[in-house]
Scaffold this motif. Structure first.
Motif, mmCIF file in Angstrom:
data_model
loop_
_atom_site.group_PDB
_atom_site.id
_atom_site.type_symbol
_atom_site.label_atom_id
_atom_site.label_comp_id
_atom_site.label_asym_id
_atom_site.label_seq_id
_atom_site.Cartn_x
_atom_site.Cartn_y
_atom_site.Cartn_z
ATOM 1 N N PHE A 88 12.511 1.029 -13.810
ATOM 2 C CA PHE A 88 12.836 0.555 -12.490
ATOM 3 C C PHE A 88 11.883 0.014 -11.826
ATOM 4 C CE2 PHE A 88 13.535 2.190 -7.816
ATOM 5 C CZ PHE A 88 14.924 1.102 -7.540
ATOM 6 N N LYS A 89 10.961 1.648 -11.791
ATOM 7 C CA LYS A 89 9.343 1.271 -10.673
ATOM 8 C C LYS A 89 8.707 -0.313 -11.096
ATOM 9 C CE LYS A 89 5.388 4.641 -10.900
ATOM 10 N NZ LYS A 89 5.117 5.620 -11.082
ATOM 11 N N GLU A 90 8.858 -0.086 -12.569
ATOM 12 C CA GLU A 90 7.690 -1.259 -12.103
ATOM 13 C C GLU A 90 8.643 -2.713 -12.084
ATOM 14 O OE1 GLU A 90 7.050 -4.157 -16.616
ATOM 15 O OE2 GLU A 90 6.745 -1.823 -16.409
ATOM 16 N N ARG A 91 9.599 -2.466 -12.086
ATOM 17 C CA ARG A 91 10.273 -4.071 -11.415
ATOM 18 C C ARG A 91 10.702 -3.642 -9.671
ATOM 19 N NH1 ARG A 91 14.859 -2.171 -14.046
ATOM 20 N NH2 ARG A 91 16.097 -2.296 -12.359
ATOM 21 N N ALA A 92 10.392 -2.107 -9.035
ATOM 22 C CA ALA A 92 9.998 -1.957 -8.162
ATOM 23 C C ALA A 92 8.501 -3.101 -7.056
ATOM 24 C CB ALA A 92 10.164 -0.626 -7.282
ATOM 25 N N GLN A 93 7.896 -2.580 -8.128
ATOM 26 C CA GLN A 93 6.602 -3.169 -8.186
ATOM 27 C C GLN A 93 6.214 -4.367 -7.959
ATOM 28 O OE1 GLN A 93 4.371 -0.083 -10.408
ATOM 29 N NE2 GLN A 93 3.880 1.107 -9.450
ATOM 30 N N GLN A 94 6.721 -5.118 -8.681
ATOM 31 C CA GLN A 94 6.507 -6.610 -8.804
ATOM 32 C C GLN A 94 8.244 -7.048 -7.712
ATOM 33 O OE1 GLN A 94 5.765 -7.585 -11.410
ATOM 34 N NE2 GLN A 94 5.437 -9.737 -10.358
ATOM 35 N N ALA A 95 8.375 -6.155 -6.746
ATOM 36 C CA ALA A 95 9.327 -6.370 -6.068
ATOM 37 C C ALA A 95 8.397 -6.618 -4.342
ATOM 38 C CB ALA A 95 10.287 -5.741 -5.334
ATOM 39 N N VAL A 96 7.320 -5.525 -4.494
ATOM 40 C CA VAL A 96 6.009 -5.271 -3.603
ATOM 41 C C VAL A 96 5.863 -7.256 -3.606
ATOM 42 C CG1 VAL A 96 4.396 -4.431 -3.014
ATOM 43 C CG2 VAL A 96 5.807 -3.267 -3.879
ATOM 44 N N VAL A 97 5.269 -7.649 -4.493
ATOM 45 C CA VAL A 97 5.001 -8.982 -5.086
ATOM 46 C C VAL A 97 5.777 -9.963 -4.509
ATOM 47 C CG1 VAL A 97 3.462 -10.608 -6.273
ATOM 48 C CG2 VAL A 97 2.644 -7.906 -6.861
ATOM 49 N N SER A 98 6.670 -10.209 -5.028
ATOM 50 C CA SER A 98 8.189 -10.604 -4.350
ATOM 51 C C SER A 98 8.483 -10.723 -3.424
ATOM 52 C CB SER A 98 9.141 -10.528 -5.343
ATOM 53 O OG SER A 98 8.886 -10.640 -7.049
ATOM 54 N N LEU A 99 8.267 -9.784 -2.613
ATOM 55 C CA LEU A 99 8.480 -10.416 -1.312
ATOM 56 C C LEU A 99 8.031 -10.794 -0.656
ATOM 57 C CD1 LEU A 99 10.224 -8.666 1.079
ATOM 58 C CD2 LEU A 99 8.812 -6.339 0.680
ATOM 59 N N PHE A 121 -12.713 4.916 3.118
ATOM 60 C CA PHE A 121 -11.456 3.941 4.260
ATOM 61 C C PHE A 121 -11.291 3.322 2.877
ATOM 62 C CE2 PHE A 121 -9.582 2.176 7.895
ATOM 63 C CZ PHE A 121 -8.747 3.364 8.182
ATOM 64 N N ILE A 122 -10.060 2.847 2.516
ATOM 65 C CA ILE A 122 -9.933 2.216 1.156
ATOM 66 C C ILE A 122 -8.969 1.029 2.101
ATOM 67 C CG2 ILE A 122 -8.326 1.505 -0.630
ATOM 68 C CD1 ILE A 122 -8.575 4.562 -1.707
ATOM 69 N N VAL A 123 -9.479 -0.517 1.728
ATOM 70 C CA VAL A 123 -9.024 -1.481 2.628
ATOM 71 C C VAL A 123 -7.588 -2.841 1.919
ATOM 72 C CG1 VAL A 123 -10.299 -0.953 4.766
ATOM 73 C CG2 VAL A 123 -11.212 -2.217 2.772
ATOM 74 N N VAL A 124 -8.795 -2.397 1.183
ATOM 75 C CA VAL A 124 -7.456 -3.379 -0.739
ATOM 76 C C VAL A 124 -7.735 -2.203 -1.208
ATOM 77 C CG1 VAL A 124 -7.474 -5.653 -2.007
ATOM 78 C CG2 VAL A 124 -8.508 -5.752 0.078
ATOM 79 N N LYS A 125 -6.653 -2.137 -2.106
ATOM 80 C CA LYS A 125 -6.210 -1.870 -3.743
ATOM 81 C C LYS A 125 -6.505 -2.204 -4.433
ATOM 82 C CE LYS A 125 -1.954 -0.981 -1.866
ATOM 83 N NZ LYS A 125 -0.360 -0.951 -2.597
ATOM 84 N N SER A 126 -6.882 -1.219 -5.589
ATOM 85 C CA SER A 126 -7.380 -1.693 -7.055
ATOM 86 C C SER A 126 -6.709 -3.208 -7.484
ATOM 87 C CB SER A 126 -8.209 -0.759 -7.318
ATOM 88 O OG SER A 126 -7.041 0.069 -7.659
ATOM 89 N N ASP A 127 -5.322 -3.269 -7.027
ATOM 90 C CA ASP A 127 -4.165 -4.031 -7.656
ATOM 91 C C ASP A 127 -4.507 -5.601 -6.729
ATOM 92 O OD1 ASP A 127 -2.589 -3.224 -5.816
ATOM 93 O OD2 ASP A 127 -1.095 -2.505 -6.430
ATOM 94 N N GLY A 128 -5.018 -5.163 -5.618
ATOM 95 C CA GLY A 128 -5.381 -6.181 -4.673
ATOM 96 C C GLY A 128 -4.257 -6.328 -3.631
ATOM 97 N N GLY A 129 -4.053 -5.200 -3.338
ATOM 98 C CA GLY A 129 -2.662 -4.635 -2.446
ATOM 99 C C GLY A 129 -2.902 -4.768 -1.192
#
Ligand code: ARG
Length: 643
Positions: A269-280, A356-364
């Protein structure tokens, strides 16, 4: 205010003008010396000018004719232009110039105040437009007691600035973007709903019972929620609840909790939720729809709280700024602020352990990228000169980094005194009786709505106990209970310095003896009664009354009223609402005022017009509608003291 209205300024401002003239004559070379005026110990006078000491440090050894700070003070006093404001001056200590204001001038000024209206006595601030970013709950989660503080303090700051003729953009920076929302979105998208209906006819055929059973399941077929709805049909249809009802007003907090549990315990579910961020964020229709449904449900919940507290806010949530983020980061990149660090893009801030992190390592993007962009937007698109952020003190570091980055980008000037300016208005925790973070018995966070409900119901019970249920209509009872209950919650928060933690205690905040809203309303109602019984008419007083301040208490009251604008100014500049309320010094003045008013009815009306009611309006309580109810309340409550 009419265009030709003379701008009077605070008492302090008016004195500063006089002292400015004196300083130009006393020390003509020191052109950059601004007069330092402060209220002083009443034993010595009303105000004092504190320039002598610092001037002496500057001029000694430069061949000046002065021999010490005292002669400097003496000269400042001698060179003071004549003014009807001042009755007398004296010198104290190392050159403080004490000023005693003229009694007649105080009387005349209050008379003017009465005729022209309190608006002409608002402080003149240096800003025209400000953003107050407050309340700002997180979508899909329940608003809790921490958001209560932000909502109350932010609304009060906005009111104070609005009163001071600043245009305020009241911003609800809701957390409607990112992982936390996506978790709920994911669960929502994956939902299947099963409905089964059972019919029962009672043995005497008198009624039919319908039981609707709803099962909500996600794609992994595990039930996470189950709702039973009963409808009983007899002569009439009695609707207990319905499926539709569940969809329009579901408990988003519970929904988030269920999602979060799944997120933490189920890696799939965690993986799907993270995928949902991208889809959203990629704008996928299905996800967008679920997202806007969830936002709408949360919004409805917040709106109810705002309505109850009389708070106006405009939502511009995190998602609003999303399209602007790449452009803003590009600008910061070009200015050389952004660096690469462990796969993320960051801004290093001097003296801070973490960047101060402005872009996360996953690009988000994250909270920081959104806030940088919101600050840019407020400055450039909304042309605000003062950005005020109201959150708990726990976020201080985040805002320090944000403001430093903005200064390095040249968006904000260096230092803290010039505009455009940004301030973090932090506040402490709300504690329970045990001195620990305020929680319910089941150690859940306390819901805001529950607190408001309880404050209201306790007030109502108190009114009923005093026999009000027989005297008043149900509506009057409700209105009064709400006004006192919500007022008490607000006041208990505002009366302390916002940085201190405060203990939530219903008994204390609803006490009619202490420094509480109940007492404030009580005093207000007392004054209304005194005026009513005096038979004097405020309008008449405007036309004919030449005010005479005879008794020392009357003079104290007059001065107290005149200081209204500078108290509001102090509260605005320091962003401290508690300054508006009864400080120790002012409390003394107030209690002697009330006593004196009981003997001197004419002046009571002035106090009513400018004193309590105005402060109360700023706090967001419409005292005029309370007047009748409270008159009844107070007089019934403790008539013998004030008759
Ligand atoms: N949503 C945040 C929270 O609940 C507060 C947002 C404050 N405003 C801002 N611009 N960061 O903690």
């Amino acid at each position: 205010m009419a265009a030709d209205e003379e701008v009077v300024g605070t008492v302090k401002d008016q004195l500063a003008k006089l002292f400015e003239e004196s300083l130009r004559v006393t020390v003509p070379d020191q052109t950059d010396t601004d007069p330092l005026i402060a209220a002083c110990n009443p034993r010595f006078g009303d105000y004092q000018c504190n320039n002598a000491m610092s001037l002496w440090t500057k001029i000694k050894g430069t061949g000046s004719a002065f021999t010490g700070p005292q002669p400097v003070g003496q000269a400042i006093m001698t060179n003071l232009p004549r003014s009807e404001m001042i009755e007398s001056c004296s010198i104290a200590g190392p050159g403080f110039v004490n000023v005693k204001l003229s009694r007649q001038w105080i009387a005349k000024s209050i008379q003017k105040m009465l005729i022209k209206g309190i608006e002409t006595w608002s402080p003149k601030l240096r800003v025209k437009r400000a953003v107050v970013d407050f309340s700002s709950p997180n979508i899909a989660k329940e608003m809790h007691v921490g958001h209560l503080r932000s909502t109350i303090i932010g609304d009060t700051l906005a009111r104070m600035l609005e009163f001071s003729n600043v245009e305020v953009l009241r911003r609800n920076h809701v957390g409607d973007w990112g992982t936390q929302v996506s978790i709920s979105v994911c669960l929502r998208v994956c939902m299947h709903i099963y409905v089964s209906v059972y019919l029962f006819v009672s043995s005497d055929l008198a009624c039919i019972n319908i039981i609707v059973r709803v099962l909500v399941m996600d794609k992994c077929s595990s039930t996470y929620s189950k709702v039973l709805v009963y409808c009983i049909l007899g002569n009439k249809v009695v609707k207990v609840s319905s499926v539709k009802h569940w969809y329009t007003v579901p408990d988003n907090g519970a929904f988030y909790k269920a999602s979060k549990q799944r997120f933490d315990s189920d890696p799939g579910f965690k993986e799907r939720a993270q995928q949902a961020v991208v889809s959203l964020q990629g704008g996928k229709e299905k996800y967008r729809k679920a997202w806007s449904q969830i936002c709408e449900i949360s919004r409805k919940g917040y709106e109810k709280v705002y309505q109850r507290l009389g708070i106006v806010l405009e939502e511009k949530g995190e998602s609003f700024y999303n399209p602007y983020i790449p452009g803003v980061l590009e600008e910061l990149g070009k200015k050389g602020l952004i660096e690469e660090s462990e796969g993320a893009r960051v801004i290093f801030i001097e003296g801070k352990k973490y960047p101060f992190i402005v872009v996360k390592s996953d690009g988000g993007f994250n909270y920081a990228s959104t806030d940088l962009t919101a600050l840019w937007y407020r400055l450039n698109e909304e042309k605000a000169e003062w950005m005020i952020y109201v959150t708990d003190v726990g976020q201080r570091e985040h805002f320090e980094m944000l403001f430093t980055a903005a200064k390095r980008a040249g968006w904000l000037p260096p230092g803290d005194n010039s505009y455009p300016k940004a301030n973090h208005v932090g506040f402490g925790l709300v504690l329970g009786e045990d001195g620990k973070r305020f929680r319910t018995r089941s150690t859940e966070v306390v819901k805001l709505v529950d607190l408001l409900d309880e404050a209201k119901s306790r007030c109502k019970a108190a009114l009923v106990e005093r026999g009000k249920a027989e005297e008043w209509t149900e509506e009057e009872l409700e209105q009064t209970a709400e006004a006192v209950g919500y007022g008490a919650v607000k006041y208990a928060d505002l009366k302390n310095n916002r940085l201190t933690n405060y203990t939530f205690n219903f008994d204390q905040m609803l006490n009619d003896q202490g420094n509480t809203a109940v007492y404030l309303l009580y005093a207000h109602a007392r004054i209304c009664s005194i005026i009513r019984k005096s038979g004097k008419d405020v309008e008449e007083l405007k036309k004919t009354g030449a005010l005479v301040l005879e008794h020392p208490n009357e003079r104290a009251l007059g001065l107290h009223l005149l200081q209204f604008a500078e108290i509001v100014e102090e509260a605005c500049t320091n962003l401290l609402p508690n300054v508006l309320l009864w400080g120790q010094r002012r409390r003394q003045a107030d209690s002697c005022c009330v006593k004196r008013l009981q003997r001197s009815c004419g002046n009571a009306s002035i106090y009513l017009v400018f004193g309590q009611s105005t402060r109360y309006d700023i706090l967001g309580e419409d005292s005029s509608h309370l007047q009748k109810d409270f008159d009844n309340y107070v007089w019934a409550h403790d008539y013998r003291y004030y008759a």
